[in-house]
Design an enzyme around this catalytic site. Sequence first.
Site, mmCIF file in Angstrom:
data_model
loop_
_atom_site.group_PDB
_atom_site.id
_atom_site.type_symbol
_atom_site.label_atom_id
_atom_site.label_comp_id
_atom_site.label_asym_id
_atom_site.label_seq_id
_atom_site.Cartn_x
_atom_site.Cartn_y
_atom_site.Cartn_z
ATOM 1 N N HIS A 125 0.876 -1.172 0.000
ATOM 2 C CA HIS A 125 0.000 0.000 0.000
ATOM 3 C C HIS A 125 0.918 1.228 0.000
ATOM 4 O O HIS A 125 2.025 1.170 0.564
ATOM 5 C CB HIS A 125 -0.837 -0.043 1.274
ATOM 6 N N GLN A 205 -4.380 -5.387 6.506
ATOM 7 C CA GLN A 205 -5.316 -6.353 5.917
ATOM 8 C C GLN A 205 -5.243 -7.711 6.597
ATOM 9 O O GLN A 205 -6.140 -8.545 6.402
ATOM 10 C CB GLN A 205 -5.032 -6.523 4.409
ATOM 11 N N LYS A 232 -10.680 -1.094 9.815
ATOM 12 C CA LYS A 232 -10.804 -2.320 9.015
ATOM 13 C C LYS A 232 -11.102 -3.543 9.887
ATOM 14 O O LYS A 232 -11.297 -4.637 9.372
ATOM 15 C CB LYS A 232 -9.523 -2.555 8.206
ATOM 16 N N CYS A 372 -4.694 2.411 -3.829
ATOM 17 C CA CYS A 372 -3.463 2.858 -3.172
ATOM 18 C C CYS A 372 -2.325 1.862 -3.347
ATOM 19 O O CYS A 372 -1.479 1.704 -2.465
ATOM 20 C CB CYS A 372 -3.671 3.148 -1.687
HETATM 21 C C1 LIG Z 1 -2.288 -2.952 3.345
HETATM 22 C C2 LIG Z 1 -2.695 -1.613 3.850
HETATM 23 N N1 LIG Z 1 -1.804 -0.860 4.496
HETATM 24 C C3 LIG Z 1 -2.126 0.338 4.995
HETATM 25 C C4 LIG Z 1 -3.380 0.869 4.855
HETATM 26 C C5 LIG Z 1 -3.647 2.239 5.385
HETATM 27 O O1 LIG Z 1 -4.620 2.255 6.363
HETATM 28 P P1 LIG Z 1 -5.061 3.688 6.918
HETATM 29 O O2 LIG Z 1 -5.527 4.444 5.729
HETATM 30 O O3 LIG Z 1 -6.163 3.405 7.866
HETATM 31 O O4 LIG Z 1 -3.866 4.297 7.539
HETATM 32 C C6 LIG Z 1 -4.347 0.126 4.178
HETATM 33 C C7 LIG Z 1 -5.721 0.646 3.999
HETATM 34 O O5 LIG Z 1 -6.132 1.280 3.085
HETATM 35 C C8 LIG Z 1 -3.995 -1.137 3.655
HETATM 36 O O6 LIG Z 1 -4.879 -1.866 2.977
#
Ligand SMILES: Cc1ncc(COP(=O)(O)O)c(C=O)c1O
Lengths: 417, 151
Positions: A125, A205, A232, A372
């Site tokens: 991500h 995840q 999540k 993302c």
């Molecule tokens: C694998 C992964 N890492 C990080 C994030 C970032 O999460 P957050 O936007 O809550 O910081 C996400 C969520 O979109 C994700 O799917």
Amino acid sequence: MKGLLPDLDLVRKDFPILERTFDGGETPLVYLDSANTSQKPQIVIDTMVDHLERHNANIARAMHHLGAEATEAFEGARDTVARFLGAPERDEVIFTKNASEGLNLVANTVPLAPGDVVVTTEMEHHSNIVPWQLATQRSGASLKWFGLTDSGELDLSNIDELITPATKIVALTWVSNMLGTINPVAEITRKAHEVGALVVIDAAQAAPVLPIDLASMAEEERPDFLVFTGHKVVGPTGIGVLWGRRAALEALPPFLGGGEMIATVSMEKSTYAPIPHKFEAGTPPIAEAVGLGAALEYLMHVGMENIHAHEQAITAYALERLATVPGVTVLGPADAAKRGGAISFELDGVHPHDVAQVLDSKGVAIRAGHHCAKPAHQRFGVQASNRMSSYLYTTPAEIDALVEGLEYVRSFFKLDK
Amino acid sequence: MTAANLESMYQEIILDHYKNPHGKGLRDPFEAEVHHVNPTCGDEITLRVHVDGGKIEDISYDALGCSISQASASVLNDLVVGKTVDEALVIHEEFLRLMQGKGNVEPDEDILEDGIAFAGVARFPARIKCALLSWMAWKDATAKTLAEENR
Ligand SMILES: Cc1ncc(COP(=O)(O)O)c(C=O)c1O
């Protein structure tokens, strides 16, 4: 269907939003976007409302009944997170705003110098790429990454070139938000520890779907840091978790300065509070932390093993059903056992936006875009994809609705003509 | 969203432009080239303009994206090529007014021609950026061309 939660109907009743309909009641919601954010059970909503209605005060510094109650609720949530992760110590649990902030905290405080190497992967991500780009640019360290195989797994063939004594950090996701892949984090962590590197696991995840027990991991295979995000795991937004080994956290300087993170302050200098407070400057998201505690209690009550089995059953069914739709190509591993709850796919001839828009007209909510994870999309030569993602409340009938919806998309865009 | 709404968004005209985009491809000559992306979804366009004596001789583009963003680039090409920059800016204004009107704007068909088909898109906040991507790129490229000329 084997593996489904036996009380799926009851579980669904816990999530009031699943009763939403559109078009004056004609179109029921089919929510297949849980990897983006999960829905919230009534108990989380009620716990947060109750906290705000009856126990609201600032924590740690208010010398009155409510202050004590709020502090107890907040610190109780920390205990719950520690139990959820099987953390060796509850003080190793730091509350952050989300997973991104946890990753930024580590990337901003870990010492790096020219010649050092940070290793990440092509399936991360953006939250686990950009902070490391910034950190390496700032420090003169270099950034390297594992590539991906055609089937969407990490290509470990050059692991000995990537993980060397120069490697200071290995930062990777446990479960990919795009490809769904479950990565061999134990093996990679062991390897990284052999060269003395610190391992940062993005469990954003993984935490929703995999049972995690840090304390029972072999010492060499236990990461040094792990992050996840509240929204999540059926919790609220605005709250996340960074877990770190005590020694690893103690070795880092503070990230943000402010109230609550100090021992003493004079105009010349300050000394810092012990962990976890050293990393929690300012008034934290209190009601959100309490909500997260309720969320994790809820998941543990259903049972993470059961949730995992449910996800695998739904994922296997979805892979099987998607394969029946002409023109659909699934990205990532073909085997449900190697996957988390997200399935990205393309529908030949229709852009993901248009797929998502037409599905939405049938009440089916999926995500369209790059999720993302632009580098991972680039790796597979796709600009954008569709992503369905399930969770503990997802039913096989909802997968059927998705598949029917995709057939409708095909007819809407006249793909057979 | 009902089926009727969906039809209002995906007008035949839009789907036709999507399947057979007008003026697609990058061509010479040009005075300015820009690259615009929609960061939320990753849609991209590279767009060139060729202006000669205040008249838009060509708009050429290479774009990746959904039906709305592709069709809108095609309509842009139809409407604007052959016009003077001043005339084109009026069309741009009218398209912008339509897209930002939340579906409550009665578009001027004399100005927008096929572009009125986007009226339905204006009701979907998530898709307005798709429709505007090429128009914003064109405006940017044109401004660059004019700045170049005035130097
Ligand atoms: C694998 C992964 N890492 C990080 C994030 C970032 O999460 P957050 O936007 O809550 O910081 C996400 C969520 O979109 C994700 O799917």
